[in-house]
Enzyme design. Structure first.
Site, mmCIF file in Angstrom:
data_model
loop_
_atom_site.group_PDB
_atom_site.id
_atom_site.type_symbol
_atom_site.label_atom_id
_atom_site.label_comp_id
_atom_site.label_asym_id
_atom_site.label_seq_id
_atom_site.Cartn_x
_atom_site.Cartn_y
_atom_site.Cartn_z
ATOM 1 N N GLU B 47 80.241 26.758 4.577
ATOM 2 C CA GLU B 47 80.386 25.694 5.582
ATOM 3 C C GLU B 47 80.324 26.199 7.014
ATOM 4 O O GLU B 47 79.906 25.469 7.920
ATOM 5 C CB GLU B 47 81.681 24.917 5.355
ATOM 6 C CG GLU B 47 82.956 25.718 5.551
ATOM 7 C CD GLU B 47 84.179 24.867 5.224
ATOM 8 O OE1 GLU B 47 84.702 24.209 6.130
ATOM 9 O OE2 GLU B 47 84.604 24.870 4.049
ATOM 10 N N SER B 98 89.763 18.200 8.501
ATOM 11 C CA SER B 98 91.129 17.900 8.040
ATOM 12 C C SER B 98 92.047 19.024 8.504
ATOM 13 O O SER B 98 93.183 18.792 8.907
ATOM 14 C CB SER B 98 91.159 17.741 6.529
ATOM 15 O OG SER B 98 90.658 18.898 5.903
ATOM 16 N N SER B 101 89.183 25.267 11.954
ATOM 17 C CA SER B 101 88.731 26.662 11.971
ATOM 18 C C SER B 101 88.237 26.987 13.371
ATOM 19 O O SER B 101 87.553 26.176 13.988
ATOM 20 C CB SER B 101 87.590 26.884 10.973
ATOM 21 O OG SER B 101 88.098 27.057 9.671
ATOM 22 N N ARG B 113 85.572 34.334 12.159
ATOM 23 C CA ARG B 113 86.633 33.325 12.198
ATOM 24 C C ARG B 113 87.855 33.992 12.813
ATOM 25 O O ARG B 113 88.434 34.896 12.218
ATOM 26 C CB ARG B 113 86.941 32.829 10.783
ATOM 27 C CG ARG B 113 87.927 31.656 10.736
ATOM 28 C CD ARG B 113 88.202 31.226 9.298
ATOM 29 N NE ARG B 113 88.943 29.966 9.215
ATOM 30 C CZ ARG B 113 90.262 29.868 9.306
ATOM 31 N NH1 ARG B 113 90.997 30.951 9.495
ATOM 32 N NH2 ARG B 113 90.855 28.675 9.216
#
Lengths: 335, 335
Positions: B47, B98, B101, B113
């Site tokens: 993703e 939801s 990141s 990340r």
């Protein structure tokens, strides 16, 4: 606040003492009420100065003031252990009251406020009151102790069916706090205890995450958590110890102090004592001009030399400051 | 997810196409259901890879994709303005689904990340459903638009009676989110709209604060916010623009993208298209081996050369990926 003023009237405190030590916002907000209702002056001290002076004093006076959690990675087995905090600098100080202030402390008189968040003890208590109908911090903590956030939150495994390996996100990590509560039948199946636990875990993990980033920014490895949010709240302390350990791969240490929420009052008392004493004799004067860590010790030695007036003021000051609402008093219902 | 599978059965999609692109956790979690219920294979893509590829592609294709808010310090007057994002690197990318990141993006194929928080769009929606009884993201946003968080939160002036000058905290800043809700009569006087607004402000400011620290850590001055949380949600975008401007004294710029929540689907489609094309002709092969920014442009040029099979798969892929639940789909009620 109204409770303290009522007590002061009933006990005729104004006959005994004219000045009351106060720190935090209440020292400014309620100054006129003190003057008008009980004819008392407020000696006002900054909440962050007094916080640090109180911590340093307590550390010198109490060798077991500071502790950490051993085996922090296993929350079920982690246990309190004394930590030698006699060489404290530098450290990150996270003061969790109704809101959160995060300080980088380089020395006794050298600190800066590096960050903060409005998601603190007041957020936990406010949300718990709304979500569970509880009426006190103690009740909210009791509920949280019996609940399970996994029925409320969306975990990584609820999204991925397991771990999100590529970024080291294990399946049992929370991906979205309250992330199941948009589903009607999930809402109807959770208990007050589950909601209280999820609220506590959400607020605590968020504080831990922000504190970790501050430590990273400031290149510091000790993170000291204080404030009334941690009172009767081992769940949050163990979660913070786990979070610091886990997210830093063991490079950060979460530290806690026995008198978690009372350092502002203590530091306030010390400064007031120092200033009164300074006006009275030279011995005490050194306690205000030297560094707080040395003044902390000389302070305690100096106390017996104070006049009864100073001593009296100080003893009343301690009573008053511990009841004066400050921004780190999360369960004061009339602040 | 069940909605998509139902649709796939009704429309006999399995007769037309055998492979569906998918990204996010659902691509892993629902793989077996796809195979068993509609006999479709899933082409799975990470993703975060697809998110960045989708953003870079959209930026090249749409000159007005990226925008910022002019006069960000005055939320009432701040207005959308196009931003030239043709030289994007380096930038902080905050993907608010939801959960959240946060990535540091150094180049087309070079990102990490750096942080994240579980307090995201799912937290806003979950809490709003619990606190107001609303049933959708759109309804929650509508409620929030009409409410006032100042009746719910404790502001700096509620504690200090004014500003906390020493640390530059103005009286109208939130000191404690939901910080008035532990008081019974305050709880009974707030509206559903106030609670929804306070929830939106709490979640948004927390994301802004964490993003700002990440930008500080990474020494980057551009912070791009994407994700479905920002869909139909100008309040949050204006708050984020304000927060970046205010807390960084104008050194950080908050940027937004027109197709906020669909870059994962777009990037997923591009990668799949690239892989199919790579197997078919050399032109397309270069689109998978060269860097995404060049591949984004050559990708778009290459598309017409794809076979109808690839084109067909891709068109279905777009449908499926936009309905496949991903961790950045905040208002999917059955994920």
């Amino acid at each position: 606040m109204s409770n303290f003023l009522l007590l002061a009237k009933q006990k005729g405190m104004a006959e005994l003492v004219t000045t009351v030590c106060a720190t935090g916002g209440g020292a400014f907000k309620f100054e006129n009420e003190f003057r008008q209702q009980v004819n008392m002056k407020l000696a006002k001290f900054d909440e962050l100065d007094t916080l640090i002076k109180g911590i340093l004093f307590a550390e010198v006076q109490n060798p077991t003031e500071c502790y950490f959690y051993e085996n922090a990675r296993d929350i079920m087995k982690s246990e309190k252990r004394a930590f030698d905090f006699s060489k404290p600098y530098p450290f990150i100080l996270v003061n969790v009251g109704s809101g959160v202030s995060i300080l980088a402390v380089y020395g006794p008189d050298n600190f800066k406020r590096v960050s903060g968040t409005s998601l603190g003890g007041g957020t936990f208590l406010g949300l718990c009151c709304l979500l569970t109908g509880c009426n006190s911090f103690e009740e909210a903590i009791q509920l949280a102790t019996k609940g399970d956030n996994r029925k409320v939150d969306k975990l990584v495994r609820d999204i991925y069916g397991g771990d999100y390996d590529r970024f080291g996100l294990t399946g049992d990590l929370v991906a979205s706090s309250f992330g199941q509560m948009h589903i009607k039948d999930k809402r109807s199946s959770v208990s007050r205890e589950d909601l209280a636990n999820a609220t506590l875990v959400t607020i605590t993990n968020n504080i831990g995450s922000i504190a970790r980033m501050c430590a990273l920014n400031e290149k510091m490895d000790k993170v000291v958590f204080v404030g009334n949010f941690l009172r009767v709240n081992p769940i949050s302390m163990k979660l913070l110890a786990y979070a610091m350990e886990f997210w830093s791969n063991g490079t950060l240490k979460a530290l806690f102090l026995e008198h978690e929420g009372y350092f502002g009052a203590l530091g306030c008392l010390l400064q007031f004592n120092g200033e009164i004493a300074a006006a009275l004799n030279e011995t005490a004067e050194t306690t205000t001009t030297s560094s707080p860590s040395s003044s902390s010790s000389s302070q305690s030695k100096a106390e017996p030399t104070n006049t009864s007036q100073a001593a009296e003021t100080v003893s009343n000051a301690m009573n008053s400051t511990t009841t004066t609402p400050t921004s780190n008093n999360v369960n004061n219902s009339d602040s």
